[in-house]
Structure formats: structure tokens, C-alpha cells
Design an enzyme around this catalytic site. Structure first.
Site, PDB file in Angstrom:
ATOM      1  N   LYS A  61       2.543 -15.321   2.401  1.00  0.00           N
ATOM      2  CA  LYS A  61       2.790 -16.041   1.150  1.00  0.00           C
ATOM      3  C   LYS A  61       4.298 -16.328   1.102  1.00  0.00           C
ATOM      4  CE  LYS A  61       1.250 -17.603  -2.831  1.00  0.00           C
ATOM      5  NZ  LYS A  61       0.274 -18.702  -2.958  1.00  0.00           N
TER       6      LYS A  61
ATOM      7  N   ASP B 132      -3.637 -18.029   0.318  1.00  0.00           N
ATOM      8  CA  ASP B 132      -4.631 -18.714  -0.521  1.00  0.00           C
ATOM      9  C   ASP B 132      -5.333 -19.806   0.279  1.00  0.00           C
ATOM     10  OD1 ASP B 132      -2.156 -19.984  -0.462  1.00  0.00           O
ATOM     11  OD2 ASP B 132      -2.217 -20.668  -2.546  1.00  0.00           O
TER      12      ASP B 132
ATOM     13  N   ASP C 187      -6.649  -6.850   4.146  1.00  0.00           N
ATOM     14  CA  ASP C 187      -7.738  -6.163   3.454  1.00  0.00           C
ATOM     15  C   ASP C 187      -8.651  -7.187   2.779  1.00  0.00           C
ATOM     16  OD1 ASP C 187      -9.235  -4.045   2.261  1.00  0.00           O
ATOM     17  OD2 ASP C 187      -8.155  -4.437   0.391  1.00  0.00           O
TER      18      ASP C 187
ATOM     19  N   TYR D  54       0.818  -1.213   0.000  1.00  0.00           N
ATOM     20  CA  TYR D  54       0.000   0.000   0.000  1.00  0.00           C
ATOM     21  C   TYR D  54       0.854   1.266   0.000  1.00  0.00           C
ATOM     22  CZ  TYR D  54      -4.703  -1.893   0.851  1.00  0.00           C
ATOM     23  OH  TYR D  54      -5.922  -2.504   0.735  1.00  0.00           O
TER      24      TYR D  54
ATOM     25  N   ASP E 197     -12.821  -8.694   4.016  1.00  0.00           N
ATOM     26  CA  ASP E 197     -14.090  -8.690   3.269  1.00  0.00           C
ATOM     27  C   ASP E 197     -14.706 -10.087   3.286  1.00  0.00           C
ATOM     28  OD1 ASP E 197     -13.723  -5.976   2.552  1.00  0.00           O
ATOM     29  OD2 ASP E 197     -14.699  -6.326   0.615  1.00  0.00           O
TER      30      ASP E 197
HETATM   31  C1  IPM Z   1     -10.506  -0.927   3.914  1.00  0.00           C
HETATM   32  C2  IPM Z   1     -10.664  -0.304   2.547  1.00  0.00           C
HETATM   33  C3  IPM Z   1      -9.462   0.549   2.232  1.00  0.00           C
HETATM   34  C4  IPM Z   1      -8.238  -0.346   2.234  1.00  0.00           C
HETATM   35  C5  IPM Z   1      -9.579   1.318   0.913  1.00  0.00           C
HETATM   36  C6  IPM Z   1     -10.805   2.174   0.848  1.00  0.00           C
HETATM   37  C7  IPM Z   1      -8.337   2.151   0.640  1.00  0.00           C
HETATM   38  O1  IPM Z   1     -10.884  -1.279   1.589  1.00  0.00           O
HETATM   39  O2  IPM Z   1     -10.367  -0.178   4.902  1.00  0.00           O
HETATM   40  O3  IPM Z   1     -10.541  -2.152   4.023  1.00  0.00           O
HETATM   41  O4  IPM Z   1      -7.917  -0.981   1.217  1.00  0.00           O
HETATM   42  O5  IPM Z   1      -7.566  -0.412   3.271  1.00  0.00           O
HETATM   43 MN    MN Z   2     -11.071  -3.304   2.380  1.00  0.00          MN
END
Ligand code: IPM
Ligand code: MN
Length: 356
Positions: free
Chosen positions: A190, A223, A247, A142, A251
């Protein structure tokens, strides 16, 4: 207790869900005799529109002058479809994390039993899931330099970098959570491909031997971790991982419980802390009253707990959110028929706190 909170609602559904979180904080203040003052500031696309930059100086000053930051979401489709945009809303969030030194991102995944039915996983698989992702937040791909695109526009590059110091400080946080929980730490990386991952393994292994012998440490390639999250999530306790893997996996963590709209997070550093939902700005839902405010409200609960040490108050907020779901006061991401609006969910939580 007197506290000042920087409120950065951001873009998309950010302002709507933030309204509900502030409403709930006001109820906490009333019920438990605290005084919360709010300092509102802009970040993301709305800040670009007003000031030409996604994280203006005055927003930075506001964050630094408050006791904690409550953040909503950023992102706007206008920028997603314009790869040539010079400034992007997301840069605001990244700059803020860096500027405030928020290297540790804590993302608990603990789906409510009353929601096992809406999980995409079978109930027998999701049952008992309760883990926390400890994500490194200010390093890795990042932020690594060099990065960019070649002059002729045919090649682009990003760099993943980690130093032992960066790994040690986040690993300490990971081990700390493991010690408070089931003493199981899984380092996700990884290492079969990446040099940075091998440095993580070496550093974390040495720390376990030196300082955390009570913690059972194991390793998982990212993975494989994605597969384990979907197939046997209840076996996990604390996941320690680098920025990008955290990240992606968070999700997936959000999906396990049926809606990412339920997942709060805390971002911590040595002098500041910020609390934000895991989900994004959900621009399609903006202004429709359908966004789930729970992740934002639970982020406020994490703030009460972690930043202000108000554990009883934080528990009251969590009970309010759980009760809303149990009584089917839920937005349409969770409930198809008879759903409630964003505001109704917030109102329910407010009343719950005032009455208990
Ligand atoms: C998160 C988001 C951010 C990230 C984005 C919006 C930059 O997806 O906080 O998970 O990738 O960290
Ligand atoms: Mn995110």
C-alpha cells in the site's frame, strides 16, 4: 529415513484433521520404509486450560528438539467474545512463529481442475490458477511496538514496522520461488499510503536489479490485488507481501478454489520449519466429522518435501488427495450430497498411498 515430528494439533477441529494427517504419514512410513516419531504438545486454548499459557515452555522445547513441526489450528470462541481476556490462544501461534524464527510463510493456491465447478468464480476465470503467496510472518503490524490501549480505554494503537533486513530475507524467498516458477514476482503493498510499503518497494526493486534480473517484478496495491485475485487469478505467479496483507489475501486465495479447507502452508526460518493449514479452528464443526482434513494432509506433504527432501513421498500424498476429490470422497464443504467424513477422507488417502 528417521525423523521426529512435533505434532501440535491445537483447538477446534485441529485434533480431528491432525489424526488423518498422522495416519497418512504412517502410511508413507510403511510404504517407503521410513520411521517417523511423533512428539505431541499443546498450543492455544487447550494449552491455556492445562498450563495457563498458550505456548508453554515444554511445547517450545518439543518444537526445537524435532526436525519439523506439524501444526493444526488454534482459536476458541470463548476468547473471541471476550475482548478483556488477558491471554488469547492466537498469542500462542504468534509467539511460536517468533520463537522459532519462522519469517517466511508459503501459501500455494492451486485449485484442482476437478473442483473448478465448486469455485465461486466462473470456470473460465478460475481455470489455470496456480500462484503462491509468500507472506512475511514475524514482522509488521502483528508484532510492532508500541501497541496497546490508553488507560481510559478510549484509544488503542498498533505499529507497523519493517527493517531493510527483514524485507530482504523474505524477498529472497519470494525471488527464489519466482526463479523456480514462471519468473514473475508481484509485490503487494500500500505504497500510496504507508511508509513501510515504500521501503518494501525500494528494497525489492534494488534486489531485482542487483540479484534477480531474470525475474519480472511488478507492483500492486493491496486493494487492487484483492480485485485481481477475484477477476484474473491465473495471471499471478508469486505474490510477495507483508504479514497482514498476506493473511487477508490468503483467505481470499482459499475461497477461489471453493474451500479454504484445501489450502496448506509452510512457515520457514533459518533453523526451524512448521507446516499448517491456512484455515482456522472451525469450532462449529468440532466433533462432527465434517472438517476437511485435506489442508492438513497437504501440509504434511509440504513437510515431506521442504523439510525432509522426500519429493516422491510428497507427490504420493498429493496424488492421494487429488484422487480423493476426483472420486468424490470429499467432506461437505465441497460436496453437498453423498459427502464423506473427515476420517473417510483420511482413510482413502492412506489406502491410496499403500496401494501405489
Ligand atoms: C493465519 C491465521 C493467524 C494469522 C491467526 C490465527 C493469528 O489467521 O495463520 O492465517 O493471522 O496469522
Ligand atoms: Mn489467516
Amino acid at each position: 529415513m528417521d525423523r521426529k515430528i512435533a505434532v501440535l494439533a491445537g483447538d477446534g477441529v485441529g485434533p480431528e484433521i491432525m489424526n488423518e494427517a498422522v495416519k497418512v504419514l504412517d502410511a508413507v512410513a510403511e510404504r517407503y520404509s521410513h520411521h517417523f516419531e511423533y512428539g505431541y504438545a499443546d498450543i492455544g486454548a487447550c494449552a491455556i486450560a492445562k498450563y495457563g499459557e498458550p505456548y508453554p515452555e515444554r511445547t517450545d522445547m518439543m518444537c526445537k528438539s524435532c526436525d519439523a513441526v506439524l501444526f493444526g489450528a488454534i482459536g476458541d470462541p470463548a476468547y473471541d467474545n471476550d475482548p478483556s481476556a488477558k491471554v488469547r490462544p492466537e498469542q500462542g501461534l504468534l509467539r511460536m512463529r517468533k520463537e522459532l524464527g519462522l519469517f517466511a510463510n508459503i501459501r500455494p493456491v492451486e485449485p484442482y481442475p476437478s473442483l473448478y465447478g465448486v469455485s465461486p468464480l466462473k470456470e473460465s476465470v478460475i481455470r489455470g490458477t496456480d500462484f503462491v503467496i509468500v507472506r512475511e510472518l514475524t514482522g509488521g503490524i502483528y508484532f510492532g511496538e508500541p501497541r496497546g490501549i490508553s488507560e481510559d480505554g478510549t484509544r488503542a494503537f498498533d505499529t507497523c514496522r519493517y527493517s531493510v533486513d527483514e524485507i530482504r530475507r523474505i524477498a529472497d524467498v519470494g525471488f527464489g520461488y519466482a526463479m523456480k516458477r514462471r519468473r514473475k514476482l508481484t509485490l503487494v503493498d500500500k505504497a500510496n499510503v504507508l511508509a513501510t510499503s515504500r521501503l518494501w518497494r525500494r528494497t525489492v526493486t534494488a534486489m531485482q536489479k542487483e540479484s534477480y534480473p531474470e525475474v519480472e517484478l511488478d507492483f500492486m496495491y493491496v486493494d487492487n490485488a484483492a480485485m485481481k485475485l477475484a477477476m484474473n487469478p491465473s495471471a499471478l505467479d508469486v505474490i510477495l507481501t507483508e504479514n497482514m496483507f498476506g493473511d487477508i489475501l490468503s483467505d481470499l486465495g482459499g475461497a477461489l478454489g471453493g474451500s479454504i479447507g484445501m489450502l496448506p502452508s509452510a512457515s520457514e526460518g533459518s533453523s526451524h520449519s512448521l507446516f499448517e493449514p491456512v484455515h482456522g479452528s472451525y469450532p462449529q464443526a468440532k466433533g462432527k466429522g465434517i472438517a476437511n482434513p485435506t489442508a492438513q494432509i497437504l501440509s504434511a506433504a509440504m513437510m515431506l518435501d521442504d523439510a525432509f527432501g522426500l519429493a516422491v513421498e510428497a507427490d504420493a500424498v498429493r496424488s492421494a488427495c487429488r484422487s480423493a476429490v476426483e472420486n468424490r470422497v470429499c467432506t461437505p464443504d465441497i460436496l453437498c450430497d453423498g459427502w464423506s467424513t473427515t476420517e473417510q477422507v483420511g482413510n482413502y488417502c492412506k489406502q491410496f498411498i499403500l496401494n501405489h
